[in-house]
Design a protein around this motif. Structure first.
Motif, PDB file in Angstrom:
ATOM      1  N   PHE A 106       0.875  -1.167   0.000  1.00 55.06           N
ATOM      2  CA  PHE A 106       0.000   0.000   0.000  1.00 55.06           C
ATOM      3  C   PHE A 106       0.911   1.215   0.000  1.00 55.06           C
ATOM      4  O   PHE A 106       1.248   1.763   1.037  1.00 55.06           O
ATOM      5  CB  PHE A 106      -0.916   0.011   1.223  1.00 55.06           C
ATOM      6  N   LYS A 113       2.336   3.063   3.241  1.00 55.89           N
ATOM      7  CA  LYS A 113       1.253   2.793   4.193  1.00 55.89           C
ATOM      8  C   LYS A 113       1.415   1.396   4.783  1.00 55.89           C
ATOM      9  O   LYS A 113       0.619   0.497   4.521  1.00 55.89           O
ATOM     10  CB  LYS A 113      -0.096   2.949   3.505  1.00 55.89           C
ATOM     11  N   TRP A 116      -1.432   0.581   7.244  1.00 49.89           N
ATOM     12  CA  TRP A 116      -2.626   0.271   6.448  1.00 49.89           C
ATOM     13  C   TRP A 116      -2.571  -1.174   5.973  1.00 49.89           C
ATOM     14  O   TRP A 116      -3.553  -1.912   6.056  1.00 49.89           O
ATOM     15  CB  TRP A 116      -2.691   1.234   5.271  1.00 49.89           C
ATOM     16  N   VAL A 119      -3.297  -3.612   8.852  1.00 49.30           N
ATOM     17  CA  VAL A 119      -4.734  -3.668   9.162  1.00 49.30           C
ATOM     18  C   VAL A 119      -5.463  -4.480   8.106  1.00 49.30           C
ATOM     19  O   VAL A 119      -6.327  -5.318   8.422  1.00 49.30           O
ATOM     20  CB  VAL A 119      -5.325  -2.249   9.266  1.00 49.30           C
ATOM     21  N   ALA A 120      -5.138  -4.256   6.839  1.00 47.97           N
ATOM     22  CA  ALA A 120      -5.760  -5.019   5.752  1.00 47.97           C
ATOM     23  C   ALA A 120      -5.475  -6.505   5.908  1.00 47.97           C
ATOM     24  O   ALA A 120      -6.350  -7.349   5.672  1.00 47.97           O
ATOM     25  CB  ALA A 120      -5.261  -4.519   4.395  1.00 47.97           C
ATOM     26  N   ASP A 146       2.755   4.981   9.047  1.00 49.06           N
ATOM     27  CA  ASP A 146       1.405   5.439   9.415  1.00 49.06           C
ATOM     28  C   ASP A 146       0.851   4.639  10.590  1.00 49.06           C
ATOM     29  O   ASP A 146      -0.369   4.555  10.767  1.00 49.06           O
ATOM     30  CB  ASP A 146       0.462   5.324   8.211  1.00 49.06           C
ATOM     31  N   ARG A 149      -1.438   6.649  12.856  1.00 51.23           N
ATOM     32  CA  ARG A 149      -2.688   7.030  12.188  1.00 51.23           C
ATOM     33  C   ARG A 149      -3.723   5.900  12.232  1.00 51.23           C
ATOM     34  O   ARG A 149      -4.913   6.165  12.415  1.00 51.23           O
ATOM     35  CB  ARG A 149      -2.413   7.433  10.737  1.00 51.23           C
ATOM     36  N   VAL A 150      -3.276   4.660  12.071  1.00 50.70           N
ATOM     37  CA  VAL A 150      -4.223   3.540  12.070  1.00 50.70           C
ATOM     38  C   VAL A 150      -4.372   2.894  13.447  1.00 50.70           C
ATOM     39  O   VAL A 150      -5.134   1.944  13.612  1.00 50.70           O
ATOM     40  CB  VAL A 150      -3.833   2.468  11.028  1.00 50.70           C
ATOM     41  N   ASN A 199     -10.741   1.402  11.644  1.00 51.11           N
ATOM     42  CA  ASN A 199     -10.291   1.532  10.257  1.00 51.11           C
ATOM     43  C   ASN A 199     -11.240   0.820   9.300  1.00 51.11           C
ATOM     44  O   ASN A 199     -10.835  -0.002   8.484  1.00 51.11           O
ATOM     45  CB  ASN A 199      -8.872   0.961  10.128  1.00 51.11           C
ATOM     46  N   ASN A 201     -12.574   1.904   6.776  1.00 46.63           N
ATOM     47  CA  ASN A 201     -12.329   2.259   5.369  1.00 46.63           C
ATOM     48  C   ASN A 201     -11.284   1.370   4.714  1.00 46.63           C
ATOM     49  O   ASN A 201     -11.132   1.383   3.491  1.00 46.63           O
ATOM     50  CB  ASN A 201     -11.876   3.712   5.277  1.00 46.63           C
ATOM     51  N   ILE A 202     -10.566   0.596   5.513  1.00 47.35           N
ATOM     52  CA  ILE A 202      -9.546  -0.293   4.970  1.00 47.35           C
ATOM     53  C   ILE A 202     -10.180  -1.653   4.680  1.00 47.35           C
ATOM     54  O   ILE A 202     -10.738  -2.292   5.579  1.00 47.35           O
ATOM     55  CB  ILE A 202      -8.365  -0.458   5.930  1.00 47.35           C
TER      56      ILE A 202
END
Length: 203
Positions: A106, A113, A116, A119-120, A146, A149-150, A199, A201-202
Protein backbone atom coordinates in the motif's frame (compact mmCIF):
# COMPACT_ATOMS: atom_id res chain seq x y z
CA UNK A 1 -2.65 -17.25 15.90
CA UNK A 2 0.23 -14.92 16.81
CA UNK A 3 2.15 -12.79 14.34
CA UNK A 4 5.41 -10.90 14.11
CA UNK A 5 5.11 -8.24 11.40
CA UNK A 6 8.72 -8.03 10.33
CA UNK A 7 10.74 -5.28 8.70
CA UNK A 8 14.31 -6.18 7.69
CA UNK A 9 16.44 -3.03 7.34
CA UNK A 10 17.02 -1.57 10.78
CA UNK A 11 15.74 -4.74 12.47
CA UNK A 12 17.85 -7.63 11.21
CA UNK A 13 20.63 -5.32 10.09
CA UNK A 14 21.97 -1.81 10.63
CA UNK A 15 24.10 0.72 8.80
CA UNK A 16 27.25 -0.84 10.27
CA UNK A 17 26.43 -4.30 8.89
CA UNK A 18 27.99 -4.87 5.49
CA UNK A 19 27.75 -8.52 4.57
CA UNK A 20 28.31 -10.54 1.46
CA UNK A 21 25.46 -12.96 0.62
CA UNK A 22 27.53 -15.86 2.00
CA UNK A 23 27.42 -14.19 5.42
CA UNK A 24 31.10 -13.18 5.68
CA UNK A 25 31.54 -9.81 7.32
CA UNK A 26 33.05 -7.17 5.07
CA UNK A 27 32.83 -4.10 7.28
CA UNK A 28 35.36 -2.17 5.22
CA UNK A 29 34.31 -3.50 1.85
CA UNK A 30 31.57 -2.66 -0.65
CA UNK A 31 27.96 -3.46 0.02
CA UNK A 32 26.26 -6.34 -1.72
CA UNK A 33 25.18 -5.36 -5.22
CA UNK A 34 22.51 -6.82 -7.43
CA UNK A 35 22.78 -7.15 -11.18
CA UNK A 36 20.72 -3.99 -11.51
CA UNK A 37 23.22 -2.07 -9.37
CA UNK A 38 21.04 -1.80 -6.25
CA UNK A 39 23.16 -2.04 -3.11
CA UNK A 40 21.83 -3.49 0.13
CA UNK A 41 23.02 -4.19 3.63
CA UNK A 42 23.21 -7.85 4.54
CA UNK A 43 21.43 -9.63 7.39
CA UNK A 44 23.10 -10.08 10.77
CA UNK A 45 22.87 -13.59 12.20
CA UNK A 46 23.22 -12.11 15.68
CA UNK A 47 19.93 -10.30 15.16
CA UNK A 48 18.29 -13.27 13.46
CA UNK A 49 19.10 -15.23 16.63
CA UNK A 50 17.21 -12.60 18.63
CA UNK A 51 14.23 -12.92 16.30
CA UNK A 52 14.41 -16.67 16.87
CA UNK A 53 14.09 -16.09 20.63
CA UNK A 54 10.83 -14.20 20.07
CA UNK A 55 9.45 -16.95 17.84
CA UNK A 56 10.46 -19.71 20.25
CA UNK A 57 8.94 -17.90 23.24
CA UNK A 58 5.63 -17.03 21.57
CA UNK A 59 5.08 -19.44 18.68
CA UNK A 60 4.39 -16.41 16.47
CA UNK A 61 4.48 -16.63 12.68
CA UNK A 62 6.61 -14.22 10.63
CA UNK A 63 4.73 -11.99 8.20
CA UNK A 64 7.06 -9.86 6.10
CA UNK A 65 6.25 -6.15 5.81
CA UNK A 66 9.65 -5.04 4.52
CA UNK A 67 10.41 -3.91 0.97
CA UNK A 68 12.44 -7.14 0.85
CA UNK A 69 9.13 -8.92 0.28
CA UNK A 70 9.37 -7.95 -3.39
CA UNK A 71 12.46 -10.13 -3.74
CA UNK A 72 11.00 -12.85 -1.53
CA UNK A 73 7.94 -13.12 -3.77
CA UNK A 74 10.18 -13.22 -6.85
CA UNK A 75 12.09 -16.06 -5.18
CA UNK A 76 8.86 -17.99 -4.64
CA UNK A 77 8.06 -17.57 -8.35
CA UNK A 78 11.54 -18.71 -9.38
CA UNK A 79 12.28 -15.28 -10.85
CA UNK A 80 14.80 -14.05 -8.27
CA UNK A 81 17.50 -12.87 -10.70
CA UNK A 82 19.24 -10.72 -8.09
CA UNK A 83 19.19 -13.56 -5.52
CA UNK A 84 18.11 -11.26 -2.68
CA UNK A 85 15.03 -13.37 -1.97
CA UNK A 86 17.13 -16.51 -1.78
CA UNK A 87 19.64 -14.74 0.45
CA UNK A 88 16.82 -13.70 2.83
CA UNK A 89 15.36 -17.20 2.99
CA UNK A 90 18.80 -18.71 3.64
CA UNK A 91 19.65 -16.11 6.29
CA UNK A 92 16.50 -17.01 8.25
CA UNK A 93 16.79 -20.75 7.68
CA UNK A 94 20.21 -20.78 9.34
CA UNK A 95 18.27 -20.26 12.59
CA UNK A 96 15.42 -22.53 11.43
CA UNK A 97 13.10 -19.61 10.77
CA UNK A 98 10.83 -19.18 7.78
CA UNK A 99 8.47 -16.59 6.41
CA UNK A 100 4.82 -17.47 6.86
CA UNK A 101 3.33 -14.75 4.66
CA UNK A 102 3.68 -11.15 3.46
CA UNK A 103 1.49 -8.09 3.65
CA UNK A 104 0.31 -6.43 0.44
CA UNK A 105 1.84 -3.20 -0.90
CA UNK A 106 0.00 0.00 0.00
CA UNK A 107 2.28 2.73 -1.29
CA UNK A 108 1.61 6.11 -2.80
CA UNK A 109 4.00 8.81 -3.98
CA UNK A 110 6.23 9.69 -1.04
CA UNK A 111 4.23 7.56 1.39
CA UNK A 112 4.47 3.96 2.52
CA UNK A 113 1.25 2.79 4.19
CA UNK A 114 2.72 -0.10 6.15
CA UNK A 115 0.21 0.25 8.98
CA UNK A 116 -2.63 0.27 6.45
CA UNK A 117 -1.23 -2.96 4.98
CA UNK A 118 -1.12 -4.62 8.41
CA UNK A 119 -4.73 -3.67 9.16
CA UNK A 120 -5.76 -5.02 5.75
CA UNK A 121 -3.90 -8.25 6.50
CA UNK A 122 -5.61 -8.63 9.90
CA UNK A 123 -9.03 -8.10 8.34
CA UNK A 124 -8.35 -10.54 5.53
CA UNK A 125 -7.07 -13.15 7.98
CA UNK A 126 -10.20 -12.78 10.09
CA UNK A 127 -12.43 -13.30 7.06
CA UNK A 128 -10.53 -16.37 5.85
CA UNK A 129 -9.82 -17.96 9.23
CA UNK A 130 -12.71 -17.17 11.60
CA UNK A 131 -11.81 -20.17 13.77
CA UNK A 132 -8.18 -19.09 14.19
CA UNK A 133 -8.23 -15.40 15.22
CA UNK A 134 -5.16 -13.23 15.77
CA UNK A 135 -4.57 -13.35 19.52
CA UNK A 136 -1.28 -11.52 19.74
CA UNK A 137 1.16 -9.63 17.58
CA UNK A 138 4.18 -7.35 17.49
CA UNK A 139 5.47 -5.03 14.79
CA UNK A 140 9.25 -4.85 14.42
CA UNK A 141 10.22 -1.77 12.41
CA UNK A 142 12.74 1.06 12.49
CA UNK A 143 10.26 3.49 10.93
CA UNK A 144 6.92 4.75 12.25
CA UNK A 145 5.19 5.19 8.87
CA UNK A 146 1.41 5.44 9.41
CA UNK A 147 1.25 3.21 12.50
CA UNK A 148 -0.08 5.99 14.73
CA UNK A 149 -2.69 7.03 12.19
CA UNK A 150 -4.22 3.54 12.07
CA UNK A 151 -3.83 2.92 15.82
CA UNK A 152 -1.04 0.32 15.84
CA UNK A 153 1.61 2.04 17.98
CA UNK A 154 0.85 -0.18 21.00
CA UNK A 155 2.27 -3.12 19.03
CA UNK A 156 5.26 -1.29 17.53
CA UNK A 157 8.71 -2.25 18.78
CA UNK A 158 10.73 0.55 17.19
CA UNK A 159 14.34 -0.27 16.41
CA UNK A 160 17.08 1.89 14.90
CA UNK A 161 19.04 1.61 11.66
CA UNK A 162 21.72 4.09 12.78
CA UNK A 163 23.73 4.07 16.00
CA UNK A 164 23.04 7.22 18.01
CA UNK A 165 22.73 8.39 21.61
CA UNK A 166 24.29 5.14 22.84
CA UNK A 167 21.34 3.20 21.39
CA UNK A 168 22.36 -0.06 19.72
CA UNK A 169 20.94 -0.28 16.20
CA UNK A 170 18.89 -3.22 14.97
CA UNK A 171 16.94 -5.71 17.06
CA UNK A 172 18.32 -5.67 20.62
CA UNK A 173 17.92 -7.92 23.66
CA UNK A 174 15.60 -5.31 25.19
CA UNK A 175 13.50 -5.34 22.02
CA UNK A 176 13.22 -9.12 22.28
CA UNK A 177 11.77 -8.86 25.78
CA UNK A 178 9.39 -6.07 24.74
CA UNK A 179 8.16 -8.08 21.76
CA UNK A 180 7.53 -11.20 23.83
CA UNK A 181 5.55 -9.19 26.39
CA UNK A 182 3.62 -7.35 23.67
CA UNK A 183 2.58 -10.56 21.93
CA UNK A 184 1.45 -12.10 25.22
CA UNK A 185 -0.35 -8.96 26.49
CA UNK A 186 -4.00 -9.88 27.12
CA UNK A 187 -5.08 -6.23 27.18
CA UNK A 188 -3.69 -5.68 23.70
CA UNK A 189 -5.45 -8.82 22.49
CA UNK A 190 -8.76 -7.12 23.19
CA UNK A 191 -7.68 -3.94 21.39
CA UNK A 192 -7.11 -5.60 18.02
CA UNK A 193 -10.84 -5.67 17.30
CA UNK A 194 -11.22 -1.97 18.10
CA UNK A 195 -8.36 -1.09 15.73
CA UNK A 196 -10.09 -2.98 12.93
CA UNK A 197 -13.40 -1.26 13.66
CA UNK A 198 -11.69 2.15 13.73
CA UNK A 199 -10.29 1.53 10.26
CA UNK A 200 -13.51 0.51 8.55
CA UNK A 201 -12.33 2.26 5.37
CA UNK A 202 -9.55 -0.29 4.97
CA UNK A 203 -10.77 -3.32 3.05
Amino acid sequence: MKIIFLDIDGVLNAESDVLWPDGRSKKNGPRCRTRSGYSYTGISQRRVARLKRIVDATGAKIVLTSSWKTYYLLYLKGDDDDHIGKYLVNALSRKKLKIFDTTANFETTGSIKRGWAIVAYLKDWGRRHPDNPIEGMAILDDEEFDYERVGLTDWLIKTEYYFHDEIEPGLTDDDVEKAIKTIANENLKGKIKSVLEKNENIA
